[in-house]
Design a protein around this motif. Structure first.
Motif, mmCIF file in Angstrom:
data_model
loop_
_atom_site.group_PDB
_atom_site.id
_atom_site.type_symbol
_atom_site.label_atom_id
_atom_site.label_comp_id
_atom_site.label_asym_id
_atom_site.label_seq_id
_atom_site.Cartn_x
_atom_site.Cartn_y
_atom_site.Cartn_z
ATOM 1 N N UNK A 119 0.778 -1.142 0.019
ATOM 2 C CA UNK A 119 -0.056 -0.058 0.051
ATOM 3 C C UNK A 119 1.138 1.345 0.052
ATOM 4 N N UNK A 120 0.547 2.244 -0.939
ATOM 5 C CA UNK A 120 1.219 3.272 -0.966
ATOM 6 C C UNK A 120 0.530 4.537 -0.841
ATOM 7 N N UNK A 139 -2.500 6.830 -6.840
ATOM 8 C CA UNK A 139 -1.928 6.871 -5.360
ATOM 9 C C UNK A 139 -2.478 7.800 -4.599
ATOM 10 N N UNK A 140 -3.262 7.592 -3.477
ATOM 11 C CA UNK A 140 -4.043 8.604 -2.941
ATOM 12 C C UNK A 140 -3.002 9.499 -2.139
ATOM 13 N N UNK A 290 -3.043 4.557 5.461
ATOM 14 C CA UNK A 290 -2.361 3.126 5.230
ATOM 15 C C UNK A 290 -2.958 2.033 5.980
ATOM 16 N N UNK A 291 -3.077 2.144 7.400
ATOM 17 C CA UNK A 291 -3.441 1.185 8.322
ATOM 18 C C UNK A 291 -4.926 0.799 7.958
ATOM 19 N N UNK A 298 -10.904 1.360 4.466
ATOM 20 C CA UNK A 298 -10.874 2.401 3.553
ATOM 21 C C UNK A 298 -10.375 2.032 2.283
ATOM 22 N N UNK A 299 -10.879 2.728 1.210
ATOM 23 C CA UNK A 299 -10.370 2.604 -0.114
ATOM 24 C C UNK A 299 -9.592 3.765 -0.438
ATOM 25 N N UNK A 300 -8.743 3.668 -1.469
ATOM 26 C CA UNK A 300 -7.700 4.555 -1.582
ATOM 27 C C UNK A 300 -8.282 5.877 -2.216
#
Length: 315
Positions: A119-120, A139-140, A290-291, A298-300
């Motif tokens: 996950x970034x 990338x969020x 990110x966690x 959560x969705x990005x």
């Protein structure tokens, strides 16, 4: 090898196997995800504050995640930052929260990390939208509206100036999205207030690079009324240049970041205002997001974080 020696070797081998099995059985598997925080220059007080905030958060939530922290030595060491992302991938981290030194150059390696299942989350300096589209990656971004923050500072400065007054902008690094946005915010405020933007040059985020630029601007434009700096490190360079030129009382300095060194100068009246994007919390927002993504909560998607004007009266 004699029969007795072979027997001794077998006994030792069995003993080693027993020790390995026993130690493995006693050791509890660590199921906590590992989050890597990859920052820009730790020579910049802003990122030191970011690191301190992240470590304090981790100290209170050690049962939830492991934390790895990396920071480059100067603002433009893009190669080293790419190497840190590669290192975090090799170490098998679960998430990377990154404040990229370059909005374009770091996209490819972060896509590589995402392709590997990591996950970034992008914080502080937003990745370039065109490069993201070209690489077909989302990338969020978790961070402030830098243009809005710079505009707040510029509007406040305009209350101290008269229409037509000359000002100059000391920009951030050319390939940094937040630097571009801060310059745009300063321009919004100055043009909207009918000020004359006499010059705009990059100081690459650093005090030592901004000081000679500020000196040259002061000499080239003796009627200059203000220097708008895209971060506080460069504002410190501008303050030093004004001091050397004997013009500390003649030209306003505006900063961005609200680092401790600038808070002192605000109180002394040597810097007019700065902008707080809450460095101590910025990494936390990214880490928590990110966690949440890792946990399926959560969705990005992009998330805007607070940005506030800071003046001497507010301290």
């Amino acid at each position: 090898m004699s029969h007795s020696n072979r027997w001794i070797v077998k006994v030792l081998a069995v003993a080693m196997m027993i020790l390995v099995v026993a130690s493995g059985g006693c050791r509890k598997k660590d199921d906590r995800p590992t989050v890597a925080l990859v920052m820009k220059s730790l020579a910049n007080e802003f990122f030191k504050t970011m690191e301190e905030g992240a470590r304090a958060h981790h100290a209170e939530h050690k049962d939830q995640y492991n934390l790895e922290v990396r920071g480059i030595k100067d603002e433009t060491d893009v190669t080293q930052q790419i190497a840190y992302v590669e290192l975090m991938m090799a170490q098998g981290v679960d998430a990377i929260v990154i404040a990229p030194a370059d909005s374009k150059a770091l996209v490819a390696v972060c896509k590589k990390a995402m392709d590997a299942g990591i996950v970034v989350v992008n914080i502080d300096n937003k990745f370039d939208d065109e490069v993201l589209r070209d690489k077909k990656v989302r990338i969020p971004f978790v961070g402030p509206d830098n243009r809005k923050g710079a505009r707040l500072a510029g509007v406040y400065l305009a209350t101290r100036l008269n229409p037509g007054d000359k000002v100059a902008i000391i920009e951030g690094a050319p390939n940094a999205y937040n630097g571009i946005q801060r310059k745009a915010g300063f321009e919004d405020a100055m043009i909207g207030s009918s000020m004359n933007i006499a010059a705009s040059q990059t100081g690459y985020w650093e005090t030592d690079k901004a000081q000679p630029i500020a000196s040259a601007l002061i000499n080239e434009h003796p009627d200059l009324k203000a220097l708008l700096c895209a971060n506080d490190s460069m504002a410190l360079g501008a303050v030093a240049a004004l001091r050397d030129a004997g013009k500390s009382d003649d030209i306003y300095v505006v900063g961005f970041d609200n680092i401790a060194a600038v808070q002192r100068l605000l109180k002394e009246g040597r810097i007019l205002c700065t902008v707080d994007q809450h460095a101590d919390k910025l990494a936390l927002y990214g880490i928590q997001y990110a966690l949440d993504i890792l946990a399926g909560k959560a969705t990005p998607a992009d998330k805007e974080t607070p940005v506030d004007l800071v003046t001497a009266e507010m301290l």
